[in-house]
Enzyme design. Sequence first.
Site, PDB file in Angstrom:
ATOM      1  N   ASP A   1      68.165  35.828  66.489  1.00 53.69           N
ATOM      2  CA  ASP A   1      67.643  35.733  65.124  1.00 53.69           C
ATOM      3  C   ASP A   1      66.353  36.538  65.048  1.00 53.69           C
ATOM      4  OD1 ASP A   1      66.920  34.968  62.552  1.00 53.69           O
ATOM      5  OD2 ASP A   1      66.015  33.080  63.228  1.00 53.69           O
TER       6      ASP A   1
ATOM      7  N   ALA B   1      69.520  37.579  55.630  1.00 58.32           N
ATOM      8  CA  ALA B   1      70.506  36.979  56.520  1.00 58.32           C
ATOM      9  C   ALA B   1      70.100  35.573  56.941  1.00 58.32           C
ATOM     10  CB  ALA B   1      70.694  37.863  57.752  1.00 58.32           C
ATOM     11  N   ASP B   2      68.812  35.365  57.189  1.00 57.67           N
ATOM     12  CA  ASP B   2      68.361  34.042  57.624  1.00 57.67           C
ATOM     13  C   ASP B   2      68.629  32.989  56.560  1.00 57.67           C
ATOM     14  OD1 ASP B   2      66.515  35.315  55.961  1.00 57.67           O
ATOM     15  OD2 ASP B   2      64.759  34.492  56.974  1.00 57.67           O
TER      16      ASP B   2
ATOM     17  N   THR C   1      57.438  33.688  58.246  1.00 56.71           N
ATOM     18  CA  THR C   1      56.389  34.588  57.786  1.00 56.71           C
ATOM     19  C   THR C   1      56.164  34.372  56.289  1.00 56.71           C
ATOM     20  OG1 THR C   1      57.116  36.187  59.441  1.00 56.71           O
ATOM     21  CG2 THR C   1      55.634  36.984  57.716  1.00 56.71           C
TER      22      THR C   1
ATOM     23  N   THR D   1      32.266  24.320  56.139  1.00 57.52           N
ATOM     24  CA  THR D   1      33.111  25.461  55.771  1.00 57.52           C
ATOM     25  C   THR D   1      34.506  25.353  56.358  1.00 57.52           C
ATOM     26  OG1 THR D   1      31.197  26.922  55.568  1.00 57.52           O
ATOM     27  CG2 THR D   1      33.339  27.972  55.911  1.00 57.52           C
TER      28      THR D   1
END
EC number: 2.7.1.33
Length: 259
Positions: free
Chosen positions: A6, A109-110, A133, A187
């Site tokens: 994959d 495709a995934d 991603t 922060t």
Amino acid sequence: MLLAIDAGNTNVVFALLDGREIRGRWRIATDPRRTGDEYAVWLMQLIQIQGYAKGDVTGIIISTVVPRALHNLEILARHYFSIEPLIAGHGKADYAIDIDVDEPRSLGADRAVNAIAAHAAYEGDLIVVDFGTATTFDVIDFNGAYKGGIIAPGINLSLDALVGNTAKLPRIAIEVPRSTSVIGRNTEDQMLIGVFWGYVAMMEGLIARMRAEIGRPARVIATGGLAVLFNEATQIFDAVDADLTLQGLAILAERAGNK
């Protein structure tokens, strides 16, 4: 056994499957310039460390959203395993599902493979959330048809943009905040609250809207590397299935006669 590959935008995952059971799993950073020879040197050693041999691989299937990576993965299969690989979505490994969107060929495709695996494993209408991603939200109806979805920036992409485009904000790790408070006192905490809880709110809001639009009960299945992390912070997921894509590839290989 089946070698399922994959190739995503960030990592290429290799898995050795005996039927639907994963016997070994390895990942390497995606680099379209990596040659078949380089893949072979790396992968052969890992297969042997796991206690298997090259000859144990009797079939190979490849799914990729990085077209430039495909050629060298095909070389790996042909030159080092003497196997003609199946390519998800093509030939014998055709998805064989109804892709009910404006441009069916544009579906990654995934996402198609996830739809196949989710429909095989779960009943009814489904929303599959894949943390990669990009974070994708995909709707599969009770008949197994892919009906569309959403593409959002992955949380790491969002963090990279925040840090990369500011002068003083530090790099932080993505984790569940230690406090449930959404008012940060420093922060780093403020950044983590914004990124993490902001992402949870985004997911919950989008999924609520998707469920309303579907108009029927829809189960939410989470997959991808960060699915377990977010599952600790929200009740919106009905199941977490880390191996959904690999199971989908196994299903395609079985249909094509390769096991």
